[in-house]
Design a protein around this motif. Sequence first.
Motif, PDB file in Angstrom:
ATOM      1  N   ALA A   1      20.989 -12.782 -51.730  1.00 32.65           N
ATOM      2  CA  ALA A   1      19.651 -12.912 -52.052  1.00 32.65           C
ATOM      3  C   ALA A   1      18.908 -13.340 -50.562  1.00 32.65           C
ATOM      4  O   ALA A   1      19.891 -13.503 -49.701  1.00 32.65           O
ATOM      5  N   GLN A   2      17.577 -13.528 -50.923  1.00 33.65           N
ATOM      6  CA  GLN A   2      16.947 -14.144 -49.728  1.00 33.65           C
ATOM      7  C   GLN A   2      16.598 -15.721 -50.167  1.00 33.65           C
ATOM      8  O   GLN A   2      16.642 -16.391 -48.982  1.00 33.65           O
ATOM      9  N   ALA A   3      16.601 -16.269 -51.075  1.00 32.76           N
ATOM     10  CA  ALA A   3      16.012 -17.632 -51.368  1.00 32.76           C
ATOM     11  C   ALA A   3      16.699 -18.154 -52.570  1.00 32.76           C
ATOM     12  O   ALA A   3      17.210 -17.413 -53.464  1.00 32.76           O
ATOM     13  N   LEU A   4      16.684 -19.383 -52.744  1.00 28.47           N
ATOM     14  CA  LEU A   4      17.077 -20.056 -53.941  1.00 28.47           C
ATOM     15  C   LEU A   4      16.008 -21.003 -54.141  1.00 28.47           C
ATOM     16  O   LEU A   4      15.616 -21.779 -53.315  1.00 28.47           O
ATOM     17  N   ALA A   5      16.109 -21.609 -55.544  1.00 30.46           N
ATOM     18  CA  ALA A   5      15.416 -22.957 -55.735  1.00 30.46           C
ATOM     19  C   ALA A   5      16.296 -23.854 -56.502  1.00 30.46           C
ATOM     20  O   ALA A   5      17.227 -23.760 -57.077  1.00 30.46           O
ATOM     21  N   ILE A   6      15.885 -25.289 -56.197  1.00 32.95           N
ATOM     22  CA  ILE A   6      16.897 -26.321 -56.711  1.00 32.95           C
ATOM     23  C   ILE A   6      15.847 -27.333 -57.187  1.00 32.95           C
ATOM     24  O   ILE A   6      14.727 -27.758 -56.979  1.00 32.95           O
ATOM     25  N   ALA A   7      16.324 -27.813 -58.705  1.00 32.49           N
ATOM     26  CA  ALA A   7      15.680 -28.863 -59.508  1.00 32.49           C
ATOM     27  C   ALA A   7      16.587 -29.488 -60.348  1.00 32.49           C
ATOM     28  O   ALA A   7      17.697 -28.967 -60.607  1.00 32.49           O
ATOM     29  N   ASP A   8      16.442 -31.061 -60.252  1.00 29.71           N
ATOM     30  CA  ASP A   8      17.316 -31.905 -60.937  1.00 29.71           C
ATOM     31  C   ASP A   8      18.814 -31.458 -60.629  1.00 29.71           C
ATOM     32  O   ASP A   8      19.710 -31.949 -61.495  1.00 29.71           O
ATOM     33  N   GLY A   9      19.107 -31.307 -59.525  1.00 28.33           N
ATOM     34  CA  GLY A   9      20.323 -31.293 -58.751  1.00 28.33           C
ATOM     35  C   GLY A   9      21.167 -30.148 -59.373  1.00 28.33           C
ATOM     36  O   GLY A   9      22.404 -29.859 -59.002  1.00 28.33           O
ATOM     37  N   GLN A  10      20.362 -28.916 -59.724  1.00 28.24           N
ATOM     38  CA  GLN A  10      21.178 -27.633 -60.146  1.00 28.24           C
ATOM     39  C   GLN A  10      20.262 -26.565 -59.282  1.00 28.24           C
ATOM     40  O   GLN A  10      19.113 -26.732 -59.044  1.00 28.24           O
ATOM     41  N   ILE A  11      20.962 -25.424 -59.128  1.00 23.49           N
ATOM     42  CA  ILE A  11      20.272 -24.015 -58.839  1.00 23.49           C
ATOM     43  C   ILE A  11      19.545 -23.506 -60.019  1.00 23.49           C
ATOM     44  O   ILE A  11      20.191 -23.333 -60.899  1.00 23.49           O
ATOM     45  N   THR A  12      18.212 -23.276 -59.812  1.00 21.29           N
ATOM     46  CA  THR A  12      17.488 -22.761 -61.014  1.00 21.29           C
ATOM     47  C   THR A  12      17.047 -21.456 -60.634  1.00 21.29           C
ATOM     48  O   THR A  12      16.495 -20.859 -61.723  1.00 21.29           O
ATOM     49  N   ALA A  13      16.975 -20.823 -59.536  1.00 19.45           N
ATOM     50  CA  ALA A  13      16.671 -19.436 -59.372  1.00 19.45           C
ATOM     51  C   ALA A  13      17.147 -19.015 -57.972  1.00 19.45           C
ATOM     52  O   ALA A  13      17.346 -19.744 -57.169  1.00 19.45           O
ATOM     53  N   LEU A  14      17.446 -17.732 -57.796  1.00 22.99           N
ATOM     54  CA  LEU A  14      17.751 -17.052 -56.654  1.00 22.99           C
ATOM     55  C   LEU A  14      16.998 -15.620 -56.845  1.00 22.99           C
ATOM     56  O   LEU A  14      16.630 -14.870 -57.875  1.00 22.99           O
ATOM     57  N   GLY A  15      16.572 -15.250 -55.646  1.00 24.27           N
ATOM     58  CA  GLY A  15      15.957 -13.947 -55.606  1.00 24.27           C
ATOM     59  C   GLY A  15      15.243 -13.604 -54.224  1.00 24.27           C
ATOM     60  O   GLY A  15      15.718 -14.148 -53.334  1.00 24.27           O
ATOM     61  N   SER A  16      14.264 -12.909 -54.174  1.00 23.38           N
ATOM     62  CA  SER A  16      13.496 -12.629 -53.059  1.00 23.38           C
ATOM     63  C   SER A  16      12.618 -13.777 -52.537  1.00 23.38           C
ATOM     64  O   SER A  16      12.510 -14.719 -53.628  1.00 23.38           O
ATOM     65  N   ASP A  17      12.248 -13.909 -51.413  1.00 22.91           N
ATOM     66  CA  ASP A  17      11.487 -14.885 -50.918  1.00 22.91           C
ATOM     67  C   ASP A  17      10.247 -14.868 -51.650  1.00 22.91           C
ATOM     68  O   ASP A  17       9.579 -15.856 -52.183  1.00 22.91           O
ATOM     69  N   ALA A  18       9.610 -13.834 -51.952  1.00 22.66           N
ATOM     70  CA  ALA A  18       8.248 -13.775 -52.749  1.00 22.66           C
ATOM     71  C   ALA A  18       8.517 -14.241 -54.334  1.00 22.66           C
ATOM     72  O   ALA A  18       7.741 -15.192 -54.640  1.00 22.66           O
ATOM     73  N   ASP A  19       9.557 -13.810 -54.814  1.00 27.83           N
ATOM     74  CA  ASP A  19       9.878 -14.391 -56.067  1.00 27.83           C
ATOM     75  C   ASP A  19      10.025 -15.786 -56.293  1.00 27.83           C
ATOM     76  O   ASP A  19       9.557 -16.736 -57.122  1.00 27.83           O
ATOM     77  N   VAL A  20      10.870 -16.222 -55.111  1.00 27.26           N
ATOM     78  CA  VAL A  20      11.262 -17.904 -55.410  1.00 27.26           C
ATOM     79  C   VAL A  20      10.112 -18.847 -54.972  1.00 27.26           C
ATOM     80  O   VAL A  20       9.861 -19.525 -55.618  1.00 27.26           O
TER      81      VAL A  20
END
Length: 560
Positions: free
Chosen positions: A22-41
């Motif tokens: 993937a290109q990007a990931l998101a983190i919230a409250d100590g967990q990975i919450t999303a993976l995907g393209s730069d635009a989507d994340v």
Amino acid sequence: MPPDIIIHNGVLMTFDDARPSAQALAIADGQITALGSDADVLALAGDATIRINAHGGTVLPGFIDSHVHLFGGSVELDCLDLYGVEGLDAMCAAIRPYAEANPGDDLVFCVMADYGILGTGKTPTRQDLDQILSDRPLAMFAPDHHTIWANTAALETTGLLPGGTVDAGSEIVMGDDGLASGELLEPGAYSPILALTRHGGREMLGLTTGKDPVPPATLAQRTMDKDVLARGLAHCAAQGITGLHLMDGNTYQLELLSELEAEGRLLCRCHVPFHMKGTDPLERLTTEAPVMRDRFQGDMVRCSHVKMFIDGVMESGTALMLEPYPGALGANGNTGDEVFTQDHFVACCIEADRLGFQIAVHAVGDAGVRRTIDAFEAAQHHNGRRDSRHRIEHIEVIHPDDIPRLADLGIVASLQPGHAPTGHFFPPGSEDQYLHPHQIAGAFAWQSIRKAGARVIFSTDWPVIPVDVMPNIRAAIAPLDLGPEWVDQSQSLEETLASYTRDNAWVEFNERNKGKLKVGMLADVVVMSHDLTTLAAEEITTAFACVTICDGQITYQRDR
């Protein structure tokens, strides 16, 4: 709710078969919450979201070093490092200024002193060290931490000069004059020397005895010890490390780490063992180990494995071998030193397994490895087979007949690529002192073990070598060529990185929570300076960790 952190413009190596990149990931409250393209994340970001641009670097699950001695390694960051020092003159030039700069130290303590520091085949004596310092205690630790050399003042201060009784597998080497020569083999011999260090030997108690300080550490000592551990943890985080498996343990270390967690200073998850010595009664496992385990079961500080030693190391002739060592090391038929009697060792493995502990055993020589395999097999026969993930640490030499037994019995091979003579760290060429030519086929046999089906995990054994990740990866993927008699044990980059992340999470029974970049996993992540897949194997050490995130918190960050 917007994420706390977004990492974008990266080359994600997820180790998740369902979504390997993937290109990007998101983190919230100590967990990975999303993976995907730069635009989507990036579309998920809020005003308070921290955006981290990976600039095309590899993004991985945080590195896990599955064999370290955190307390000792942290303390040794401030000790005199003799790595690369050769000869008495060079030793004087390094040690005397250090001693003058530290007049308050009860012991002038040096680390990383090579076994050949005075030349091949020359063992340092107290008289050699007396030429450097004669009026103050002076001692040098070998890189493997199985040997200390001490001067006369240190031996006199500790009462070791006339010799004495030590544990099985340890030795105060005696000189022709009837006094200690200065060479102290294994913890049972050198523990009194460590008691003179700045931390009073508390940094090594988890290794030498597995017990807590007696008398208990004062508040000032606890504060001092926590501060040095915090420095060591920061040093690990700077390498991209988010998890550590300690291979020495006592309640004292677990308490210090728990206090650091409460203070917000614990930068890596730490698994700490119950340390069982060969001289300990079996009852320690039944009465003390479960209490220690049950008390520490957090996400950041945990006790779940038992550590034991079956032998020593080849360089000092204390690793257990199936036949006598070559040359001088094999004098009088020496095949190494027995740390446990085999009957007691088997009984300890059976009991630890019955209690549901994972077992990790230091086994270096081919006989030590065989004894450990035999003991794990006995535990299976006695208790029934389960998902135990028992580990053998080091396996520097294994008989070819024993390689398939690792996979057959589900034994994990816990290896340290940087320890090998091919690993770029220790000078090659001395292996003929402790290996017969026919033993080379089973020496540092990482790929042979992997091909036979056993799970392979990687670590450093810090402070035996630095905890730095990338040099150890280079040792695995670009080992030195020592000639045709040495089988090429090169690892691929992907399997090496997997062994340092996904597989090290698996071996701690945490594969559902960490070791992959996947939605719902704990946010332990490292952002590297380069796309690792584009670097030549020999150039892998040009890469470094730019950002380390543990439990959703940024624990290290640097400019490119």
